[in-house]
Design a protein around this motif. Structure first.
Motif, PDB file in Angstrom:
ATOM      1  N   SER A 463       0.858  -1.176   0.000  1.00 35.30           N
ATOM      2  CA  SER A 463       0.000   0.000   0.000  1.00 35.30           C
ATOM      3  C   SER A 463       0.896   1.228   0.000  1.00 35.30           C
ATOM      4  O   SER A 463       1.847   1.302   0.772  1.00 35.30           O
ATOM      5  CB  SER A 463      -0.908   0.000   1.237  1.00 35.30           C
ATOM      6  OG  SER A 463      -1.650   1.199   1.312  1.00 35.30           O
ATOM      7  N   PRO A 465      -0.196   4.990  -0.089  1.00 39.39           N
ATOM      8  CA  PRO A 465      -1.016   6.210  -0.167  1.00 39.39           C
ATOM      9  C   PRO A 465      -0.136   7.441  -0.338  1.00 39.39           C
ATOM     10  O   PRO A 465       0.901   7.569   0.286  1.00 39.39           O
ATOM     11  CB  PRO A 465      -1.753   6.226   1.180  1.00 39.39           C
ATOM     12  CG  PRO A 465      -0.916   5.373   2.093  1.00 39.39           C
ATOM     13  CD  PRO A 465      -0.299   4.331   1.220  1.00 39.39           C
ATOM     14  N   GLU A 469      -2.433   5.245  -6.636  1.00 35.54           N
ATOM     15  CA  GLU A 469      -3.823   4.974  -6.326  1.00 35.54           C
ATOM     16  C   GLU A 469      -3.937   3.567  -5.745  1.00 35.54           C
ATOM     17  O   GLU A 469      -3.057   2.717  -5.938  1.00 35.54           O
ATOM     18  CB  GLU A 469      -4.696   5.089  -7.585  1.00 35.54           C
ATOM     19  CG  GLU A 469      -4.722   6.483  -8.216  1.00 35.54           C
ATOM     20  CD  GLU A 469      -5.394   7.504  -7.326  1.00 35.54           C
ATOM     21  OE1 GLU A 469      -6.140   7.085  -6.409  1.00 35.54           O
ATOM     22  OE2 GLU A 469      -5.165   8.707  -7.534  1.00 35.54           O
ATOM     23  N   GLN A 470      -5.043   3.310  -5.034  1.00 33.04           N
ATOM     24  CA  GLN A 470      -5.172   2.061  -4.302  1.00 33.04           C
ATOM     25  C   GLN A 470      -5.034   0.830  -5.197  1.00 33.04           C
ATOM     26  O   GLN A 470      -4.395  -0.153  -4.832  1.00 33.04           O
ATOM     27  CB  GLN A 470      -6.526   2.025  -3.583  1.00 33.04           C
ATOM     28  CG  GLN A 470      -6.697   0.809  -2.681  1.00 33.04           C
ATOM     29  CD  GLN A 470      -7.958   0.912  -1.849  1.00 33.04           C
ATOM     30  OE1 GLN A 470      -8.662   1.906  -1.897  1.00 33.04           O
ATOM     31  NE2 GLN A 470      -8.249  -0.129  -1.094  1.00 33.04           N
ATOM     32  N   ASP A 471      -5.623   0.878  -6.392  1.00 37.27           N
ATOM     33  CA  ASP A 471      -5.592  -0.297  -7.276  1.00 37.27           C
ATOM     34  C   ASP A 471      -4.623  -0.115  -8.441  1.00 37.27           C
ATOM     35  O   ASP A 471      -4.766  -0.747  -9.493  1.00 37.27           O
ATOM     36  CB  ASP A 471      -7.004  -0.579  -7.818  1.00 37.27           C
ATOM     37  CG  ASP A 471      -7.996  -0.890  -6.706  1.00 37.27           C
ATOM     38  OD1 ASP A 471      -7.592  -1.562  -5.741  1.00 37.27           O
ATOM     39  OD2 ASP A 471      -9.161  -0.458  -6.810  1.00 37.27           O
ATOM     40  N   ASP A 472      -3.634   0.735  -8.253  1.00 37.67           N
ATOM     41  CA  ASP A 472      -2.672   1.012  -9.315  1.00 37.67           C
ATOM     42  C   ASP A 472      -1.888  -0.254  -9.650  1.00 37.67           C
ATOM     43  O   ASP A 472      -1.458  -1.005  -8.767  1.00 37.67           O
ATOM     44  CB  ASP A 472      -1.716   2.119  -8.863  1.00 37.67           C
ATOM     45  CG  ASP A 472      -0.976   2.729 -10.056  1.00 37.67           C
ATOM     46  OD1 ASP A 472      -0.319   1.984 -10.790  1.00 37.67           O
ATOM     47  OD2 ASP A 472      -1.073   3.962 -10.215  1.00 37.67           O
TER      48      ASP A 472
END
Length: 529
Positions: A463, A465, A469-472
């Motif tokens: 992760s 942040p 992006e979260q689903d990059d």
């Protein structure tokens, strides 16, 4: 962020204990307080903490720092009322020995004999202090101005200052905030007349933002609203607290109760005036929420007017202009203090007022305080014109006033701490250093499971942040790189948890570095199954 200390015959006297704000200089810290370490180590010699007035930069840090000082606190009736609320919120009300001193009276804290002199300022009951010792008399002005019509409280006690000159003043420690401003700072009475004329000419909803503790200004807005047939509501916690403290100290006797926030939105537009916090663009203030149209109880738009009855404090320009732009985008008319609309005057002395004080007091020596270096230099030059020898000092400097020649005798520990919730943290410490790094470079958190031999099981989770992006797709590629790099480590290293965790963190940092040219804070969670 004032914290002054006087030392005489081994005893210590603290004067004021205020906060500052992080701003662009320290965005990782919202509230900053002076580091009291040197004073706390000597608190057995501390005879008391005296508060000169109720502004946040003079009393805002009392609740945070008192547990380190544990000394009696002395304040005027209004400042005591403000402090009691703050100490109550901190759970310290029944611990702190809080004493209310008489306005214009005397207080003996041996070896210091204190005489208070009333001065005008943008908050009720501001006091200058004549500090008498066996070595001489020092005048500590605090924040002041010469206002012929302050509206609340009497004008500055010029006769009292002149009487000190007859006694002989060794040194005057004096406000330099407006040392660059020629002329006079102006009067609160002028502002009341300007607000009354302006508000009476407006239609639609009217909002006025000002400093909460400027009780005379708040009363002026109320009087102007009443003359225009409007009812007044307060928006903002600090304004509501100031209202309670003012009534407790005997002010606002003729001011009717304010309209509740929930009720205000239902009044006809031409019958409503709101006073709100946020004159400095504070992001969580009432005005900032109104400008962003996120306030739950009130909105402003086409045909409404917002009056900034305040000055723009250096460093807050961008935040204030952003709020003004949002209000104008919503259709509001925004009015700030200028020659056409004199809706604000400073609470600090301009050069004519400084000249008058030197004429009255005639100190042998001058110690300019408050303001930036250029303000101190201009004040020093003015003091020299009036026959006083100026001494410019910086935080931590110990200026010996007597006996012997006046000079900086030593430098002691000083600095700043961040008030983070209820914690005091060093600005350069690990916690805020990490927060600063996250602010500019982001943070990456990796989690992976390994078997007894240290081989990766399943797919690591990454992760990032502030970076991706979260689903990059990049985070999935980084997770794959992490698994490959860990599996390529030597077998003995993979079997030791501490070594494997550090090596995996390094591997994750390398995987990130190949994709973004930043050095984020990297944390790794390791689970052995």
């Amino acid at each position: 962020m004032n914290l002054n200390v006087y030392r005489c015959d081994g005893a210590l006297l603290a004067v004021d204990c205020g906060i500052g704000f992080g701003g662009s200089e320290a965005p990782e810290a919202e509230i900053i307080v002076p580091d009291p370490g040197w004073l706390a180590e000597r608190r057995d010699r501390l005879v008391g903490l005296v508060i000169t007035h109720a502004h946040e930069d003079h009393l805002g840090a009392v609740a945070a720092l008192w547990p380190l000082l544990r000394c009696p606190v002395y304040a005027s009736p209004f400042a005591s009322a403000v402090l009691r609320r703050k100490l109550g919120e901190a759970g310290l009300l029944h611990e702190v020995s809080l004493h209310t001193y008489g306005l214009g009276g005397r207080l003996n804290l041996p070896p210091f004999d204190l005489q208070f002199l009333r001065v005008s300022h943008s908050v009720p009951e501001s006091q200058a202090m004549a500090i008498r010792t066996r070595h001489g008399l020092v005048l500590h002005t605090g924040d002041w101005k010469l206002d012929p019509e302050p509206l609340i409280g009497p004008p500055t006690d010029e006769a009292g200052f002149a009487a000190l000159a007859e006694e002989g003043v060794l040194a005057m420690v004096c406000d330099s905030t407006n040392a660059l401003v020629e002329g006079h700072s102006g009067s609160e009475a002028d502002v009341r007349r300007a607000l009354t004329s302006l508000i009476g000419s407006l239609s639609g909803r009217v909002a006025v933002t000002c400093f909460a503790t400027n009780i005379a200004r708040v009363e002026s807005v109320v009087r102007a609203a009443q003359a225009a047939g409007r009812r007044v509501a307060l928006f903002g916690r600090s304004l509501r607290n100031a209202d309670v403290a003012a009534r407790e100290a005997g002010y606002f006797q003729d001011v009717p109760p304010f309209v509740d926030e929930e009720e205000a939105g239902y009044l006809p537009d031409d019958e409503l005036l709101i006073i709100c916090t946020g004159s400095q663009g504070e992001p969580r203030s009432a005005l900032a929420k109104i400008a962003a149209d996120t306030h739950p109880n009130i909105s402003l738009g086409e045909g409404d007017t917002v009056i900034f009855s305040s000055r723009m404090i250096p460093g807050n320009e961008r935040a204030i202009m952003s709020v003004e732009a949002q209000l104008m985008r919503a259709g509001c008319r925004v009015i700030t203090a200028d020659e056409e609309h004199p809706v604000h005057v400073s609470g600090h002395p301009a050069r004519d007022e400084l000249r008058r004080l030197y004429e009255l007091v005639k100190p042998q020596h001058a110690v300019p305080v408050h303001g930036e270096w250029r303000h101190l230099q201009e004040h020093a030059a003015l003091a020299r014109e009036w026959g006083s020898t100026p001494h410019i000092i910086e935080d931590g400097d110990v200026l010996r006033l007597a006996p012997g020649p006046i000079e900086v005798a030593e430098t002691v520990q000083s600095g700043r701490l961040a008030l983070d919730g209820s914690r005091l943290l060093p600005l350069e410490g690990g916690v805020l250093g990490a927060r600063r790094r996250m602010l500019f470079n982001g943070v990456v958190v990796g989690s992976l499971a390994v078997d007894e031999g240290g081989r990766v099981r399943g797919t690591p989770q990454v992760s990032a942040p502030g970076l991706f992006e979260q689903d990059d797709e990049a985070t999935q590629q980084i997770a794959g790189d992490l698994a490959r790099l860990v599996n390529d480590l030597p077998g003995p290293l993979r079997r030791d948890d501490a070594s494997l965790r550090e090596a995996a963190r390094t591997a994750l940092r390398k995987a990130i570095g190949r994709r973004v040219r930043k050095r984020p804070l990297v944390e790794l969670h390791l689970l052995r199954v």
